[in-house]
Design a protein around this motif. Structure first.
Motif, short mmCIF file in Angstrom:
data_model
loop_
_atom_site.label_atom_id
_atom_site.label_comp_id
_atom_site.label_asym_id
_atom_site.label_seq_id
_atom_site.Cartn_x
_atom_site.Cartn_y
_atom_site.Cartn_z
N ALA A 23 -16.02 26.79 34.91
CA ALA A 23 -15.27 26.70 33.66
C ALA A 23 -16.21 26.54 32.47
CB ALA A 23 -14.28 25.53 33.72
N ALA A 24 -17.24 25.72 32.62
CA ALA A 24 -18.21 25.55 31.54
C ALA A 24 -18.96 26.85 31.30
CB ALA A 24 -19.18 24.42 31.89
N ALA A 25 -19.35 27.54 32.38
CA ALA A 25 -20.06 28.82 32.25
C ALA A 25 -19.18 29.86 31.56
CB ALA A 25 -20.49 29.31 33.63
N LEU A 26 -17.91 29.89 31.92
CA LEU A 26 -16.99 30.84 31.31
C LEU A 26 -16.87 30.59 29.81
CD1 LEU A 26 -14.92 33.12 31.57
CD2 LEU A 26 -13.22 31.38 32.19
N GLN A 27 -16.74 29.33 29.41
CA GLN A 27 -16.66 29.00 27.99
C GLN A 27 -17.93 29.43 27.26
OE1 GLN A 27 -14.24 28.02 26.13
NE2 GLN A 27 -12.79 27.72 27.76
N TYR A 28 -19.07 29.19 27.89
CA TYR A 28 -20.35 29.57 27.28
C TYR A 28 -20.45 31.08 27.10
CZ TYR A 28 -25.35 30.21 26.69
OH TYR A 28 -26.57 30.59 26.21
N VAL A 29 -20.13 31.84 28.15
CA VAL A 29 -20.23 33.30 28.08
C VAL A 29 -19.24 33.85 27.05
CG1 VAL A 29 -19.91 35.45 29.38
CG2 VAL A 29 -21.18 33.55 30.39
N ARG A 30 -18.05 33.29 27.00
CA ARG A 30 -17.08 33.72 25.99
C ARG A 30 -17.63 33.52 24.58
NH1 ARG A 30 -11.49 31.16 28.45
NH2 ARG A 30 -10.97 32.93 29.81
N LYS A 31 -18.24 32.36 24.35
CA LYS A 31 -18.76 32.04 23.02
C LYS A 31 -19.93 32.95 22.67
CE LYS A 31 -18.50 29.00 19.74
NZ LYS A 31 -17.37 28.97 18.86
#
Length: 75
Positions: A23-31
């Motif tokens: 979930a943290a990785a997904l938020q980072y990649v989205r940003k």
């Protein structure tokens, strides 16, 4: 940068799961990519980035040396 990513180490979080790292990785990649949902042309690169960042996050958390936490006295 990614204010919605929570800290994933004690004492902030006691039990970190692979889902938490993803979930943290997904938020980072989205940003970083500026994409909430990538196009079909970018989906593979997006998913690979999430997987790699999640794996590195797990490695980081496993290798951190944290100060010992005080043991609560039995009352």
């Amino acid at each position: 940068m990614c204010r919605s990513i929570k800290t994933l180490r004690p004492p902030y979080t006691e039990h970190v799961t692979s889902e938490d790292s993803r979930a943290a990785a997904l938020q980072y990649v989205r940003k970083v990519s500026g994409m909430r949902k990538p196009s079909k042309a970018n989906q593979e690169a997006f998913d690979e980035a999430v997987a790699q960042i999640a794996a590195v996050t797990d490695e980081l958390l496993a290798s951190l040396v944290l100060p010992a936490r005080p043991v609560a006295a039995a009352g």
